[in-house]
Design a protein around this motif. Structure first.
Motif, short mmCIF file in Angstrom:
data_model
loop_
_atom_site.label_atom_id
_atom_site.label_comp_id
_atom_site.label_asym_id
_atom_site.label_seq_id
_atom_site.Cartn_x
_atom_site.Cartn_y
_atom_site.Cartn_z
N PRO A 3 0.85 -1.20 0.00
CA PRO A 3 0.00 0.00 0.00
C PRO A 3 0.88 1.24 0.00
N ARG A 4 0.46 2.25 -0.76
CA ARG A 4 1.21 3.50 -0.85
C ARG A 4 0.54 4.57 -0.01
N ALA A 5 1.36 5.43 0.57
CA ALA A 5 0.82 6.49 1.42
C ALA A 5 1.56 7.80 1.21
N VAL A 6 0.84 8.88 1.34
CA VAL A 6 1.43 10.21 1.51
C VAL A 6 1.24 10.58 2.98
N VAL A 7 2.31 11.02 3.62
CA VAL A 7 2.30 11.29 5.05
C VAL A 7 2.55 12.77 5.30
N PHE A 8 1.61 13.41 5.98
CA PHE A 8 1.77 14.78 6.47
C PHE A 8 2.16 14.65 7.95
N ALA A 9 3.32 15.17 8.33
CA ALA A 9 3.78 14.88 9.70
C ALA A 9 4.75 15.94 10.20
N TYR A 10 4.77 16.07 11.53
CA TYR A 10 5.69 16.97 12.22
C TYR A 10 5.78 16.51 13.67
N HIS A 11 6.78 16.99 14.36
CA HIS A 11 6.93 16.79 15.81
C HIS A 11 7.23 15.31 16.13
N TRP A 43 12.45 21.44 20.31
CA TRP A 43 12.89 20.46 21.31
C TRP A 43 12.47 19.05 20.91
N PHE A 44 11.91 18.91 19.71
CA PHE A 44 11.34 17.64 19.28
C PHE A 44 12.08 17.10 18.06
N GLY A 45 11.76 15.86 17.69
CA GLY A 45 12.43 15.19 16.59
C GLY A 45 12.05 15.73 15.22
N SER A 46 12.86 15.37 14.21
CA SER A 46 12.69 15.89 12.86
C SER A 46 12.12 14.82 11.93
N VAL A 47 10.90 15.07 11.44
CA VAL A 47 10.30 14.18 10.44
C VAL A 47 11.12 14.20 9.15
N ALA A 48 11.58 15.39 8.75
CA ALA A 48 12.36 15.52 7.52
C ALA A 48 13.62 14.67 7.59
N GLN A 49 14.24 14.59 8.75
CA GLN A 49 15.46 13.79 8.90
C GLN A 49 15.17 12.30 8.75
N VAL A 50 14.06 11.83 9.34
CA VAL A 50 13.68 10.43 9.20
C VAL A 50 13.40 10.11 7.74
N ALA A 51 12.68 11.00 7.06
CA ALA A 51 12.39 10.78 5.64
C ALA A 51 13.67 10.72 4.82
N ASP A 79 -2.65 5.33 -1.85
CA ASP A 79 -3.85 4.61 -1.42
C ASP A 79 -4.42 5.27 -0.17
N PHE A 80 -3.51 5.69 0.71
CA PHE A 80 -3.89 6.31 1.98
C PHE A 80 -3.19 7.65 2.14
N ILE A 81 -3.82 8.53 2.89
CA ILE A 81 -3.17 9.73 3.41
C ILE A 81 -3.19 9.64 4.92
N PHE A 82 -2.06 9.94 5.55
CA PHE A 82 -1.97 9.98 7.02
C PHE A 82 -1.47 11.36 7.44
N SER A 83 -2.04 11.86 8.52
CA SER A 83 -1.59 13.11 9.12
C SER A 83 -1.22 12.85 10.57
N PHE A 84 0.04 13.13 10.90
CA PHE A 84 0.54 12.90 12.26
C PHE A 84 1.12 14.21 12.81
N TYR A 85 0.29 14.99 13.47
CA TYR A 85 0.68 16.26 14.07
C TYR A 85 1.16 17.28 13.04
N TYR A 86 0.66 17.16 11.81
CA TYR A 86 0.82 18.22 10.83
C TYR A 86 -0.05 19.39 11.28
N ARG A 87 0.44 20.61 11.13
CA ARG A 87 -0.19 21.74 11.79
C ARG A 87 -1.28 22.45 10.97
N HIS A 88 -1.51 22.02 9.75
CA HIS A 88 -2.55 22.65 8.93
C HIS A 88 -3.69 21.67 8.67
#
Length: 317
Positions: A3-11, A43-51, A79-88
């Protein structure tokens, strides 16, 4: 086929939940995140770095409703969109690009504490429990069907950051547990009864101003809710600002004991027996173990003796 996903994420929640998707074998085709704000304490982790570590294309659009973002999501063919603490908020037109659904991880036990900074609001309101909820995204914020949730306790002395750390783990556990069923099209979609909860807006640094006339428990909840790394609960004396960074409610260590402040002290900050105290409207005291002084753009931790010196100078200037 994965399954394919687009992930909106931060923090931190974004970091941990992105890792869960990758660990479960989801093909993350695109990550949408935010540029770090130089004015914000990161003070939190970087989603961009993990990507980047996983070679995933990453974009940081300023406008979630812009044509460029929509086109990038379309190219990813999710197939899916996920949002994990994305701010918009994501526009309905973007959500519709995921034929198998769009899902958000929210930091409360929905339908309670919909909206912004739910962990801080839960601590401020003296809650003893919160958690994380994975829910279907809809046009209205935090209003879609509930897929899964995990609760965590809020202990009497927990700060918002300590609770947020628990919520981050709860979010990871929630997604890990339900993701196989979600990918298989077998996850539950339970009613999200909005009448049983409330919506809360964002908070500003000014909302941390302490009203010492209020009962001590309310003041203590405010201190815990905005304690560093958040901006902190504060009080002004003349041109000097004092931030209560760490404290405890006197008498909390003994169940049923309500320790009173020294007699004749009015509500406000005081020094008694070389201890900084916040005296509240119900005559209970908050014992302050870390007090920060802000003036002219500088911040320093001050001792009770230094606090007394500063306030004496301020009162006689």
């Amino acid at each position: 086929m994965k399954p394919r996903a687009v992930v909106f994420a931060y923090h931190n929640v974004g970091v941990r939940c992105l890792r869960v998707l990758l660990a479960r074998g989801v093909d993350v085709a695109l990550v949408v995140t935010h540029e770090d704000n130089p004015a914000e304490r990161i003070w939190f982790g970087s989603v961009a770095q993990v990507a980047a570590e996983h070679g995933i294309e990453t974009i940081t659009p300023s406008d979630p409703a812009g044509a460029a973002l929509r086109e990038a999501v379309m190219r990813a063919r999710p197939d899916f969109i996920f949002s994990f603490y994305y701010r918009h908020m994501l526009p309905a037109g973007v959500l519709a690009l995921a034929p198998r659904g769009a899902y958000n991880m929210h930091g409360s036990l929905l339908p309670k504490y919909r909206g912004r900074v739910p962990t801080n609001w839960a601590v401020l309101n003296g809650e003893t429990e919160t958690g994380a909820t994975l829910h279907e995204m809809a046009a209205k914020p935090d209003a879609g069907a509930i897929v899964a949730q995990t609760s965590v306790p809020i202990l009497p002395d927990d700060t918002a950051q300590e609770v947020f750390d628990k919520v981050t783990v709860a979010a990871e556990q929630t997604l890990w547990r339900v993701l196989p069923a979600l990918l298989a099209g077998e996850a539950p979609h339970l009613p999200n009864d909005l009448a049983r909860g409330s919506y809360f807006g964002g908070r500003k640094p000014e909302d941390g101003r302490i009203d010492w006339s209020k009962p001590a428990q309310q003041v203590y909840n405010l201190i815990r809710a905005v304690a560093p790394p958040y901006p902190g609960a504060f009080t002004d004396i003349g041109e000097d600002r004092f931030v209560v960074a760490r404290a405890r409610l006197a008498g909390l260590e003994t169940i049923g004991t309500a320790a009173s402040a020294p007699a004749n002290l009015p509500p406000g900050l005081h020094v008694s027996d070389n201890t900084c105290l916040g005296v509240c409207g119900d005559a209970r005291a908050i014992v302050i173990s870390e007090l920060r002084h802000q003036r002219d753009g500088q911040e320093t931790v001050v001792t009770p003796a230094q606090f007394a010196q500063i306030t004496n100078r301020s009162r006689h200037s």
